[in-house]
Design a protein around this motif. Structure first.
Motif, PDB file in Angstrom:
ATOM      1  N   LEU A  52       0.821  -1.214   0.000  1.00 18.91           N
ATOM      2  CA  LEU A  52       0.000   0.000   0.000  1.00 18.91           C
ATOM      3  C   LEU A  52       0.854   1.263   0.000  1.00 18.91           C
ATOM      4  CD1 LEU A  52      -2.657  -1.165   2.615  1.00 18.91           C
ATOM      5  CD2 LEU A  52      -2.737  -1.391   0.117  1.00 18.91           C
ATOM      6  N   ASN A  53       2.081   1.143   0.480  1.00 25.36           N
ATOM      7  CA  ASN A  53       2.997   2.281   0.555  1.00 25.36           C
ATOM      8  C   ASN A  53       3.644   2.630  -0.781  1.00 25.36           C
ATOM      9  OD1 ASN A  53       3.040   2.720   3.594  1.00 25.36           O
ATOM     10  ND2 ASN A  53       3.413   0.529   3.368  1.00 25.36           N
ATOM     11  N   TYR A  54       3.319   1.892  -1.807  1.00 23.44           N
ATOM     12  CA  TYR A  54       3.823   2.170  -3.148  1.00 23.44           C
ATOM     13  C   TYR A  54       2.786   2.911  -3.986  1.00 23.44           C
ATOM     14  CZ  TYR A  54       7.701  -0.816  -2.004  1.00 23.44           C
ATOM     15  OH  TYR A  54       8.808  -1.338  -1.402  1.00 23.44           O
TER      16      TYR A  54
ATOM     17  N   ALA B 267      -1.409  -5.511   6.908  1.00 27.44           N
ATOM     18  CA  ALA B 267      -0.540  -4.605   6.150  1.00 27.44           C
ATOM     19  C   ALA B 267       0.485  -3.973   7.090  1.00 27.44           C
ATOM     20  CB  ALA B 267      -1.375  -3.507   5.489  1.00 27.44           C
ATOM     21  N   PHE B 268       1.512  -3.429   6.462  1.00 27.79           N
ATOM     22  CA  PHE B 268       2.486  -2.619   7.185  1.00 27.79           C
ATOM     23  C   PHE B 268       2.384  -1.201   6.663  1.00 27.79           C
ATOM     24  CE2 PHE B 268       4.464  -6.845   7.498  1.00 27.79           C
ATOM     25  CZ  PHE B 268       4.581  -6.921   8.877  1.00 27.79           C
ATOM     26  N   ALA B 269       2.401  -0.249   7.575  1.00 33.14           N
ATOM     27  CA  ALA B 269       2.332   1.171   7.234  1.00 33.14           C
ATOM     28  C   ALA B 269       3.504   1.883   7.904  1.00 33.14           C
ATOM     29  CB  ALA B 269       1.012   1.772   7.718  1.00 33.14           C
ATOM     30  N   ALA B 270       3.708   3.111   7.500  1.00 31.90           N
ATOM     31  CA  ALA B 270       4.744   3.934   8.126  1.00 31.90           C
ATOM     32  C   ALA B 270       4.188   4.554   9.400  1.00 31.90           C
ATOM     33  CB  ALA B 270       5.191   5.026   7.172  1.00 31.90           C
ATOM     34  N   PHE B 271       5.034   4.696  10.408  1.00 31.39           N
ATOM     35  CA  PHE B 271       4.626   5.437  11.598  1.00 31.39           C
ATOM     36  C   PHE B 271       4.646   6.929  11.279  1.00 31.39           C
ATOM     37  CE2 PHE B 271       5.827   7.725  15.492  1.00 31.39           C
ATOM     38  CZ  PHE B 271       4.671   7.508  16.213  1.00 31.39           C
ATOM     39  N   SER B 272       5.629   7.333  10.501  1.00 28.20           N
ATOM     40  CA  SER B 272       5.750   8.722  10.077  1.00 28.20           C
ATOM     41  C   SER B 272       6.140   8.745   8.607  1.00 28.20           C
ATOM     42  CB  SER B 272       6.820   9.432  10.900  1.00 28.20           C
ATOM     43  OG  SER B 272       7.161  10.659  10.303  1.00 28.20           O
TER      44      SER B 272
ATOM     45  N   LEU C 219       9.954   9.895   7.859  1.00 26.56           N
ATOM     46  CA  LEU C 219      11.117   9.062   8.144  1.00 26.56           C
ATOM     47  C   LEU C 219      11.306   8.026   7.039  1.00 26.56           C
ATOM     48  CD1 LEU C 219      10.403   8.426  11.937  1.00 26.56           C
ATOM     49  CD2 LEU C 219      12.073  10.016  10.960  1.00 26.56           C
ATOM     50  N   PRO C 220      12.517   7.492   6.873  1.00 26.47           N
ATOM     51  CA  PRO C 220      12.751   6.475   5.840  1.00 26.47           C
ATOM     52  C   PRO C 220      11.893   5.227   6.081  1.00 26.47           C
ATOM     53  CG  PRO C 220      14.826   7.218   6.797  1.00 26.47           C
ATOM     54  CD  PRO C 220      13.725   7.824   7.614  1.00 26.47           C
ATOM     55  N   PHE C 221      11.439   4.640   4.991  1.00 23.81           N
ATOM     56  CA  PHE C 221      10.627   3.422   5.045  1.00 23.81           C
ATOM     57  C   PHE C 221      11.143   2.502   3.950  1.00 23.81           C
ATOM     58  CE2 PHE C 221       6.841   0.821   4.257  1.00 23.81           C
ATOM     59  CZ  PHE C 221       6.405   0.548   5.549  1.00 23.81           C
ATOM     60  N   VAL C 222      11.796   1.430   4.330  1.00 25.29           N
ATOM     61  CA  VAL C 222      12.458   0.534   3.396  1.00 25.29           C
ATOM     62  C   VAL C 222      11.485  -0.562   2.965  1.00 25.29           C
ATOM     63  CG1 VAL C 222      14.377  -1.084   3.134  1.00 25.29           C
ATOM     64  CG2 VAL C 222      14.670   0.993   4.487  1.00 25.29           C
ATOM     65  N   GLY C 223      11.404  -0.807   1.652  1.00 25.37           N
ATOM     66  CA  GLY C 223      10.526  -1.839   1.117  1.00 25.37           C
ATOM     67  C   GLY C 223      11.104  -3.235   1.286  1.00 25.37           C
ATOM     68  N   LEU C 224      10.226  -4.195   1.513  1.00 33.60           N
ATOM     69  CA  LEU C 224      10.638  -5.579   1.729  1.00 33.60           C
ATOM     70  C   LEU C 224       9.717  -6.537   0.985  1.00 33.60           C
ATOM     71  CD1 LEU C 224      11.090  -5.396   5.617  1.00 33.60           C
ATOM     72  CD2 LEU C 224      12.928  -5.398   3.924  1.00 33.60           C
ATOM     73  N   ARG C 225      10.214  -7.727   0.700  1.00 31.24           N
ATOM     74  CA  ARG C 225       9.380  -8.861   0.269  1.00 31.24           C
ATOM     75  C   ARG C 225       9.191  -9.720   1.505  1.00 31.24           C
ATOM     76  NH1 ARG C 225       7.908  -9.746  -4.888  1.00 31.24           N
ATOM     77  NH2 ARG C 225       9.323  -8.971  -6.458  1.00 31.24           N
TER      78      ARG C 225
ATOM     79  N   PRO D 120       7.881   4.912  -2.321  1.00 31.76           N
ATOM     80  CA  PRO D 120       7.645   6.307  -2.680  1.00 31.76           C
ATOM     81  C   PRO D 120       6.582   7.029  -1.863  1.00 31.76           C
ATOM     82  CG  PRO D 120       6.641   4.864  -4.287  1.00 31.76           C
ATOM     83  CD  PRO D 120       7.357   3.982  -3.311  1.00 31.76           C
ATOM     84  N   HIS D 121       5.620   6.308  -1.282  1.00 32.11           N
ATOM     85  CA  HIS D 121       4.495   6.945  -0.586  1.00 32.11           C
ATOM     86  C   HIS D 121       4.232   6.258   0.745  1.00 32.11           C
ATOM     87  CE1 HIS D 121       3.734   8.882  -4.407  1.00 32.11           C
ATOM     88  NE2 HIS D 121       3.759   7.695  -4.967  1.00 32.11           N
ATOM     89  N   PRO D 122       5.120   6.422   1.718  1.00 32.30           N
ATOM     90  CA  PRO D 122       4.893   5.742   2.993  1.00 32.30           C
ATOM     91  C   PRO D 122       3.634   6.285   3.686  1.00 32.30           C
ATOM     92  CG  PRO D 122       6.796   7.189   3.142  1.00 32.30           C
ATOM     93  CD  PRO D 122       6.333   7.217   1.724  1.00 32.30           C
ATOM     94  N   HIS D 123       2.603   5.473   3.727  1.00 34.65           N
ATOM     95  CA  HIS D 123       1.331   5.882   4.313  1.00 34.65           C
ATOM     96  C   HIS D 123       1.307   5.582   5.801  1.00 34.65           C
ATOM     97  CE1 HIS D 123      -0.539   6.767   0.496  1.00 34.65           C
ATOM     98  NE2 HIS D 123      -0.178   5.587   0.033  1.00 34.65           N
TER      99      HIS D 123
END
Length: 185
Positions: free
Chosen positions: A88-90, A115-120, A123-129, A148-151
Motif C-alpha cells: 500500500l505504501n507504493y 498490512a504494514f504502514a509507516a509510523f511517520s 522518516l525512511p521506510f524501506v521496502g521488503l518482500r 515512494p508513498h509511505p502511508h
C-alpha cells in the motif's frame, strides 16, 4: 516480528476451504505455510516486471484499467484473508482508493487483511518482500525499489474503504503493523 498477524488467522476453521490473496511474489515460506490449510491461494506480484507501476517502455498505465487487469479473479472469488504486506505504501492516495475499489468486489463481511504502514511519512521506510513462515514469524528480503508513498495508519484508514483499521501495533524501523477488517454498513 509481527504482533497482529496471528489475529488475521484467529478462529479460522482448518477443515473448511480458505481463500487468500497475497500481494507478493509467492515466497516458498508462504506456500509451505498455506499447505497446512485447504485453501485457494492467489499470489499477485504487483511489484514484478509486469506489475502495477509501468509497462516495459516506462509509460504509466491508465488508472481505470490498472488494478482491474491484475485483480481480475473469477466472479465467485471471495477472500477470507488479504496479505497486503507493505504494498500500500507504493501507491499514491488516489491509487490506494482505486486499489480498494477494485478489491471490494472480492471481499465479504468477515474478510481480514494485514498490512504494514509507516509510523511517520517523514522518516525512511524501506521496502521488503515477505514470506510467511508462521503467524508469528516472517522472512524478509529487501526490494530493489524505493518506497515512494509511505502511508500512515490514518492515510490507509481514510483511503482503503471498505477496510478499516481494527488494530495497530508499533514496530521498529518506522513501521506500524495493521490488522484490517471490512467495515460493516
Amino acid at each position: 516480528m509481527p504482533q497482529l498477524l496471528h489475529l488475521a488467522f484467529e478462529g479460522i476453521d482448518a477443515s473448511r476451504s480458505l481463500t487468500v490473496l497475497d500481494i507478493g511474489a509467492g515466497m516458498p515460506e508462504s506456500v509451505r505455510f498455506f499447505s497446512r490449510y485447504r485453501c485457494r491461494l492467489y499470489f499477485v506480484d504487483l511489484f514484478g516486471e509486469t506489475g502495477f507501476a509501468s509497462d516495459r517502455r516506462g509509460r504509466r498505465r491508465p488508472r481505470e484499467t490498472l488494478f482491474g487487469r491484475f485483480l481480475d479473479f473469477p466472479r465467485d472469488t471471495s477472500f477470507d484473508i488479504c496479505l497486503f504486506w507493505d504494498f500500500l505504501n507504493y501507491l499514491t492516495n488516489p491509487l490506494l482508493r482505486d486499489f480498494a475499489q477494485t478489491l471490494r468486489h472480492y471481499v465479504h463481511d468477515d474478510t481480514r487483511a494485514h498490512a504494514f504502514a509507516a509510523f511517520s511519512n517523514a522518516l525512511p521506510f524501506v521496502g521488503l518482500r515477505f514470506g510467511l513462515e508462521d503467524t508469528d514469524r516472517l522472512t524478509t528480503r529487501p526490494l530493489a525499489v524505493e518506497v515512494p508513498h509511505p502511508h500512515t495508519r490514518k492515510h490507509i484508514a481514510d483511503s482503503l474503504w471498505p477496510f478499516s483499521v481494527a488494530r495497530a501495533a508499533l514496530l521498529e524501523q518506522n513501521r506500524q503493523e495493521l490488522l484490517l477488517e471490512v467495515r460493516r454498513i
